[in-house]
Scaffold this motif. Structure first.
Motif, PDB file in Angstrom:
ATOM      1  N   ASN A 185      -2.628   1.168   3.729  1.00 37.07           N
ATOM      2  CA  ASN A 185      -1.759   1.072   2.547  1.00 37.07           C
ATOM      3  C   ASN A 185      -1.125  -0.305   2.429  1.00 37.07           C
ATOM      4  O   ASN A 185      -0.999  -0.846   1.324  1.00 37.07           O
ATOM      5  CB  ASN A 185      -0.676   2.155   2.583  1.00 37.07           C
ATOM      6  CG  ASN A 185      -1.233   3.542   2.360  1.00 37.07           C
ATOM      7  OD1 ASN A 185      -2.335   3.710   1.844  1.00 37.07           O
ATOM      8  ND2 ASN A 185      -0.473   4.552   2.779  1.00 37.07           N
TER       9      ASN A 185
ATOM     10  N   ALA B 234      -1.665  -2.864  -0.635  1.00 42.31           N
ATOM     11  CA  ALA B 234      -0.498  -3.329  -1.387  1.00 42.31           C
ATOM     12  C   ALA B 234      -0.474  -4.859  -1.451  1.00 42.31           C
ATOM     13  O   ALA B 234      -0.198  -5.441  -2.511  1.00 42.31           O
ATOM     14  CB  ALA B 234       0.791  -2.803  -0.759  1.00 42.31           C
TER      15      ALA B 234
ATOM     16  N   ASP C  87      -3.185  -5.976  -3.918  1.00 40.85           N
ATOM     17  CA  ASP C  87      -2.767  -5.747  -5.305  1.00 40.85           C
ATOM     18  C   ASP C  87      -1.798  -6.816  -5.795  1.00 40.85           C
ATOM     19  O   ASP C  87      -1.770  -7.143  -6.989  1.00 40.85           O
ATOM     20  CB  ASP C  87      -2.118  -4.367  -5.454  1.00 40.85           C
ATOM     21  CG  ASP C  87      -3.106  -3.224  -5.287  1.00 40.85           C
ATOM     22  OD1 ASP C  87      -4.335  -3.477  -5.343  1.00 40.85           O
ATOM     23  OD2 ASP C  87      -2.643  -2.076  -5.070  1.00 40.85           O
TER      24      ASP C  87
END
Length: 109
Positions: free
Chosen positions: A52, A56, A59
């Motif tokens: 994750n 993140a 992104d």
């Protein structure tokens, strides 16, 4: 202007085991409870949180450049069995486990 580097961290839970514990009036009944294991991290949760963090950063336009483990030290009592069946305290055994990580990202140019 945004920062060139960014950091974040996570902390994974310990593995648990089921254990029967006394409950009710005078402890006459028992129920199963989940008890944390002091030596084992839930690696599925650890891996999921790390993925994750990578996603993140991606992104937001950052590349992960470093992952720094967060370790925790602890100890437990050690006993040895004597010939008469009694336990003899012999000291403490130390150990450390990786509980989490600091993740460092660098802005893509």
């Amino acid at each position: 202007m945004s920062d060139k580097f960014e950091t974040t961290w996570f902390y994974a839970p310990l593995e648990t085991r089921s254990e029967s514990r006394p409950s009710g009036f005078l402890g006459l009944s028992s129920k199963n409870v989940k008890v944390p294991e002091g030596k084992f991290v839930n690696l599925d949760e650890f891996a999921e949180q790390l993925a994750n963090m990578y996603n993140a950063f991606d992104d937001k336009g950052y590349d992960v450049i470093n992952v720094i483990p967060i370790s925790m030290g602890s100890s437990e009592s050690c006993f040895s069995k004597l010939s008469n069946g009694q336990n003899n305290y012999v000291g403490e055994t130390g150990f450390s486990i990786t509980r989490g990580a600091v993740v460092v990202g660098k802005k893509r140019e």
